[in-house]
Design a protein around this motif. Structure first.
Motif, short mmCIF file in Angstrom:
data_model
loop_
_atom_site.label_atom_id
_atom_site.label_comp_id
_atom_site.label_asym_id
_atom_site.label_seq_id
_atom_site.Cartn_x
_atom_site.Cartn_y
_atom_site.Cartn_z
N SER A 1 0.49 18.25 2.18
CA SER A 1 -0.74 19.01 2.47
C SER A 1 -1.79 18.84 1.39
CB SER A 1 -0.40 20.50 2.63
OG SER A 1 0.04 21.05 1.40
N ARG A 2 -1.36 18.51 0.18
CA ARG A 2 -2.31 18.30 -0.92
C ARG A 2 -2.86 16.89 -0.94
NH1 ARG A 2 -1.87 21.80 -5.36
NH2 ARG A 2 -3.57 20.52 -6.21
N THR A 3 -2.06 15.92 -0.56
CA THR A 3 -2.46 14.52 -0.68
C THR A 3 -2.80 13.86 0.65
OG1 THR A 3 -0.18 13.73 -0.49
CG2 THR A 3 -0.97 14.27 -2.70
N PHE A 4 -2.34 14.48 1.75
CA PHE A 4 -2.48 13.91 3.10
C PHE A 4 -1.76 12.56 3.21
CE2 PHE A 4 -6.14 16.69 2.59
CZ PHE A 4 -6.00 17.52 3.69
N ARG A 5 -0.78 12.34 2.34
CA ARG A 5 0.04 11.13 2.39
C ARG A 5 1.40 11.50 2.97
NH1 ARG A 5 -3.39 6.84 1.68
NH2 ARG A 5 -4.77 7.18 -0.11
N TYR A 6 1.40 11.93 4.21
CA TYR A 6 2.63 12.43 4.82
C TYR A 6 3.67 11.32 5.01
CZ TYR A 6 0.36 16.89 5.76
OH TYR A 6 -0.27 18.10 5.62
N ILE A 7 3.22 10.15 5.42
CA ILE A 7 4.17 9.06 5.63
C ILE A 7 4.85 8.70 4.32
CG2 ILE A 7 4.42 6.63 6.25
CD1 ILE A 7 2.22 6.99 8.29
N GLU A 8 4.06 8.62 3.26
CA GLU A 8 4.60 8.23 1.97
C GLU A 8 5.58 9.27 1.42
OE1 GLU A 8 1.53 8.08 2.89
OE2 GLU A 8 0.63 6.13 2.39
N MET B 1 0.83 -1.20 0.00
CA MET B 1 0.00 0.00 0.00
C MET B 1 0.87 1.26 0.00
SD MET B 1 -3.00 1.39 -0.05
CE MET B 1 -4.13 0.05 0.39
N ILE B 2 1.84 1.31 0.91
CA ILE B 2 2.70 2.49 0.99
C ILE B 2 3.49 2.66 -0.31
CG2 ILE B 2 4.71 3.50 2.15
CD1 ILE B 2 3.72 2.40 4.75
N LEU B 3 4.00 1.53 -0.84
CA LEU B 3 4.76 1.59 -2.07
C LEU B 3 3.90 2.09 -3.22
CD1 LEU B 3 7.33 1.06 -3.65
CD2 LEU B 3 6.60 -1.33 -3.92
N ASN C 1 1.34 4.07 -3.01
CA ASN C 1 1.10 5.50 -2.81
C ASN C 1 2.33 6.33 -3.18
OD1 ASN C 1 -1.53 5.11 -1.92
ND2 ASN C 1 -0.91 4.90 0.23
N ILE C 2 3.52 5.80 -2.86
CA ILE C 2 4.75 6.50 -3.22
C ILE C 2 4.88 6.60 -4.73
CG2 ILE C 2 7.27 6.32 -3.24
CD1 ILE C 2 7.13 5.19 -0.42
N LEU C 3 4.58 5.50 -5.42
CA LEU C 3 4.64 5.51 -6.88
C LEU C 3 3.63 6.48 -7.46
CD1 LEU C 3 5.05 1.69 -7.61
CD2 LEU C 3 6.81 3.47 -7.68
N LEU C 4 2.48 6.58 -6.83
CA LEU C 4 1.45 7.51 -7.30
C LEU C 4 1.90 8.95 -7.11
CD1 LEU C 4 -1.42 7.65 -8.47
CD2 LEU C 4 -2.30 7.73 -6.12
N ILE C 5 2.56 9.21 -5.98
CA ILE C 5 3.08 10.56 -5.73
C ILE C 5 4.15 10.91 -6.77
CG2 ILE C 5 4.50 11.91 -4.14
CD1 ILE C 5 3.02 10.54 -1.84
N VAL C 6 5.02 9.96 -7.05
CA VAL C 6 6.07 10.20 -8.05
C VAL C 6 5.45 10.49 -9.41
CG1 VAL C 6 7.98 9.15 -9.31
CG2 VAL C 6 7.80 8.83 -6.83
N GLU C 7 4.40 9.76 -9.74
CA GLU C 7 3.74 9.95 -11.03
C GLU C 7 3.09 11.32 -11.15
OE1 GLU C 7 0.14 7.93 -13.72
OE2 GLU C 7 0.88 6.94 -11.90
N ASN C 8 2.46 11.77 -10.06
CA ASN C 8 1.70 13.02 -10.11
C ASN C 8 2.54 14.25 -9.79
OD1 ASN C 8 -0.69 11.65 -10.77
ND2 ASN C 8 -1.21 11.32 -8.61
N TYR C 9 3.55 14.07 -8.96
CA TYR C 9 4.32 15.23 -8.48
C TYR C 9 5.82 15.09 -8.75
CZ TYR C 9 0.04 16.28 -5.90
OH TYR C 9 -1.26 16.56 -5.55
N GLY C 10 6.18 14.20 -9.67
CA GLY C 10 7.59 13.97 -9.95
C GLY C 10 8.34 15.23 -10.37
N ASN C 11 7.70 16.06 -11.22
CA ASN C 11 8.36 17.27 -11.70
C ASN C 11 8.64 18.24 -10.54
OD1 ASN C 11 8.36 16.36 -14.33
ND2 ASN C 11 6.41 17.35 -14.84
#
Length: 228
Positions: free
Chosen positions: A182-189, A1-3, A5-15
């Motif tokens: 603050s945008r995703t509330f995925r602080y741990i990830e 699950m955490i992995l 979410n991390i991949l999703l963050i990289v995809e959306n906010y990588g730049n």
């Protein structure tokens, strides 16, 4: 699950993460270079310059080393405007971190200068070299090589210390991670991802530093004993 979410963050906010990392590198490199140049001037002046100016620089070094970098950053950004000096967040961070680094680098270089045998200085004078020529041709080349282990460690430290710039809204890696959290509330990830980035980059910088030390430094053993 955490992995995932991390991949999703990289995809959306990588730049954004890459931009934050670029800003972190910029702060690190700029602060190191400025700190080195100022630190070299301070070290040489304390050893070879007028006693009064040396005392001023000694006071500066002790003041910087005796206060947290965070206090220095806040002073530059929040206190200077009361004196009519208003600086941008990035420039404030560069000044504060560079001054902090200069104080520490000056000590590394000063100790390196003191480890150079005095006979070399005396020999240069006997050959007719002036003090300036002796400093430029004898002292500086040797003291830099002797101080390489400490200087390269300073570069690695600055890469991590640059994260304090987020307190004054400089968009470096830590600030970007807080924004994404603050945008995703995925602080741990996001903080896990940022920690991984810091660790990987630090390992790479440490390996580069080790190779530089092996190739260019000398008097490494005696220097480390002197520092310890």
């Amino acid at each position: 699950m955490i992995l995932n979410n991390i991949l999703l963050i990289v995809e959306n906010y990588g730049n954004m993460i890459i931009a934050g990392l670029a800003m972190t590198f910029f702060i690190t490199l700029s602060s190191f270079i400025l700190g080195f140049l100022l630190g070299l001037i301070i070290a040489i002046t304390r050893v070879f310059g007028p006693k009064f100016i040396g005392m001023i620089f000694t006071t500066f070094v002790e003041l910087i080393r005796g206060t947290p970098m965070m206090v220095q950053l806040f002073f530059v950004y929040y206190a200077l405007p009361y004196l009519g000096i208003k600086l941008s967040p990035l420039l404030s961070a560069l000044i504060a971190i560079s001054l902090n680094s200069a104080a520490y680098q000056s000590e590394y270089l000063r100790v390196s200068i003191s480890s150079i045998p005095s006979s070399q200085i005396e020999a240069s004078y006997s050959l007719g070299l002036t003090k300036t020529q002796t400093i430029l041709s004898i002292v500086i080349p040797q003291c830099i090589r002797i101080a390489i282990p400490a200087l390269t460690n300073e570069a690695v430290y600055l890469f991590k210390y640059s994260s304090i710039a987020y307190f004054i809204t400089v968009p470096e890696l830590m600030y970007i991670s807080m924004y994404i959290g603050s945008r995703t509330f995925r602080y741990i990830e996001i903080y896990t991802l940022i920690a991984i980035i810091y660790i990987v980059i630090s390992i790479i910088l440490t390996e580069i530093s080790r190779r530089i030390e092996q190739k260019y430094s000398y008097y490494v053993v005696s220097y480390k004993r002197r520092i310890v």
